[in-house]
Design an enzyme around this catalytic site. Sequence first.
Site, PDB file in Angstrom:
ATOM      1  N   ASP A 322      19.511 -24.640  23.333  1.00 10.00           N
ATOM      2  CA  ASP A 322      19.515 -23.202  23.094  1.00 10.00           C
ATOM      3  C   ASP A 322      18.908 -22.570  24.353  1.00 10.00           C
ATOM      4  O   ASP A 322      18.227 -23.242  25.119  1.00 10.00           O
ATOM      5  CB  ASP A 322      18.666 -22.900  21.853  1.00 10.00           C
ATOM      6  CG  ASP A 322      18.361 -21.419  21.716  1.00 10.00           C
ATOM      7  OD1 ASP A 322      19.313 -20.635  21.643  1.00 10.00           O
ATOM      8  OD2 ASP A 322      17.166 -21.074  21.697  1.00 10.00           O
ATOM      9  N   ASP A 511      14.465 -23.406  19.173  1.00  8.12           N
ATOM     10  CA  ASP A 511      13.130 -22.940  18.793  1.00  8.12           C
ATOM     11  C   ASP A 511      13.116 -21.940  17.646  1.00  8.12           C
ATOM     12  O   ASP A 511      12.176 -21.893  16.874  1.00  8.12           O
ATOM     13  CB  ASP A 511      12.436 -22.281  20.005  1.00  8.12           C
ATOM     14  CG  ASP A 511      13.038 -20.919  20.318  1.00  8.12           C
ATOM     15  OD1 ASP A 511      12.291 -19.937  20.347  1.00  8.12           O
ATOM     16  OD2 ASP A 511      14.265 -20.850  20.529  1.00  8.12           O
ATOM     17  N   ASP A 515      18.048 -21.365  14.913  1.00  3.81           N
ATOM     18  CA  ASP A 515      18.379 -22.708  15.400  1.00  3.81           C
ATOM     19  C   ASP A 515      18.212 -23.781  14.330  1.00  3.81           C
ATOM     20  O   ASP A 515      18.631 -24.927  14.535  1.00  3.81           O
ATOM     21  CB  ASP A 515      17.497 -23.074  16.607  1.00  3.81           C
ATOM     22  CG  ASP A 515      17.798 -22.217  17.829  1.00  3.81           C
ATOM     23  OD1 ASP A 515      18.973 -21.847  17.999  1.00  3.81           O
ATOM     24  OD2 ASP A 515      16.865 -21.921  18.585  1.00  3.81           O
TER      25      ASP A 515
END
Length: 641
Positions: A322, A511, A515
């Site tokens: 990410d 995080d 996610d």
Amino acid sequence: MLKSKEKLLFLSEIFLGLAALVLLHTLHKTIHGIFEYIIFFIPYLILGREVFKNAALDFIKGKFMRESFLMSIATIGAIILHNLPEALAVLIFYRVGDYFEDMAVDKSKRTIAALMAIRPDYANIIRENGNVEKADISEVHINDNIIINPFEKVPLDSIIYEGESCIDTKALTGESMPKNVKVNDEILAGTINGDNTIKAKVIRNYGESSVSKILKLVQDSQNRKANIEQFISRFAGIYTPIVVLAAILLTVIPTIMYGKEVFSNWFERSLTLLVVSCPCAFMVGIPLTYFASIGRASKLGIMVKGGVFLDLLAKADKVIFDKTGTLTKGEFSIREIYNIGLYDDETLLKYAAYAEKGSSHPIAVSIVKYYKGIINDSLISSHKDISGKGASAVIENKNILIGGINLLKDNNINIPNYKENINVHIAVDSQYAGGFLIDDTLKDDAKEAVSLLNSMNIKTALISGDNTNRVEAFAKEMNIQSFKGGCLPEDKVSVLEEMMKDSKASIFVGDGINDAPSLAHSDIGIAMGGLGSDAAIENADVVIMDDKPSKAALVIKLAKKNHIVVLQNILLALIIKFAAIILGALGFASMGLAIFADTGVTVIVVLNALRLIYPLGEKDDIIDIDTENCSIKVTDCGCGH
């Protein structure tokens, strides 16, 4: 750690045994009968007391296929054959091996014991009358004021409101350098204050604190045994009885076939087989390898939730990141000011900051923060937030419109050619004036993380909700091989599935709460635990406590090393044991070789496992962690240890 008294007692017993062994060998022609047995039995009983005690207890419990029972039978058999020196040698070498094994296991246990020690015991609460009272951490609540004296542990996650100091975060994050903290900085439970007194306001109860999460993760990690560990447990349960039965048949069949005159020879071979048969090298060495790796990872500020994930990490050939909050800090800042010449940069920035004042949007906050001047509210005639698009305001009698390119187009602003990377645009009195490149700040070790993975021939990919052009530029800057931008939270899992198709095992590193589905869906999910959401941490298999993406590469390296050591230990134990079994059955192996094939190999695999703790970390059959009492104990390995 083994105590000095225990070491002295051990050395005294070994010296007594060796002295008796020398006497029995040198004087065997001159001493007979009761004197010979006195010289033998005193050290024999002293050296073997724990072995015989454990053997008796195992026999009563019906669990006699263990090392103590097998060793007892072997030495008693040697006495029956009047091989007294050999019987004594078995116990001497067994005790030596057992002692060094205990020392090795003790080192590994201390690694996790040190982690348990980060649990705070008390807090100094500042009462309303100003008095300071020492209280258990369970009695401290959110918004309570506490004082942390020099060199004390921070008891709970807090925000400093008075004082400055440096904080040792090593136990929590693995970071060796102390961190300077001041008013309004957050400090985490389990870290250690420096040499200044600080006052702080509690922001989380103990159960929600970082240190509590770490201890829970370490404890839970023992419930997930790797496939190899599970196989070894099943293997040992079948292997030992088969070898014991073979040892019995090795005596019975030749005796029936050739008569009682061959009994002594085949009985001695059977005793050798019994000593060799104990599976301690597998039952102790293999789980300890995983435990050592998880312990080492913990010291580095990486929480691995079980040995099974170490196996998966070792197979990983692709890491998918990410972007925001993972490779970047989640802190937006102006990276470039673009204007077409109507105003200078300072004036353009002033209009933008005035127009964005009062907005809580991260981009708006970053513009106001970047502007160094003082905002005079009297210059703002009107202000309006345009949800999801930007803002409009009248400042010094000028109409300001700021936001994305579509906002300006919707308001019929004529836009000349502009730089594609500019993502916030501004118009003054219906004329396009320029804009800003506002982007997230890169984490200090983000490039290092990708570089390390590339050097390990692990593919890298990026998934982000940012616009595709910006994500493409970011991927090129970071040397990330594939990317997908413009992903809504609900799109991430389907994009992840597509990226995972060409890999053996994929890792997703994220995080935020958005996610969490991707972390759960990937082969291995790695969450940022410092600033990451609870949902992300809960769904991840590995948690990096200090938010450093480079530790994703580090834990993969550790997992690969763990896999190599596990294979080394299995092959070493199997080859030596089966070689000793065959040689013993054929009469070519002495009791000394049998002892080496059992205790010696166990010590070797244990010491090999401990290489994972130095130099770079599941509730299993070997080690049980008690987080409440901060203790670790060696329990049932199936061999009586």
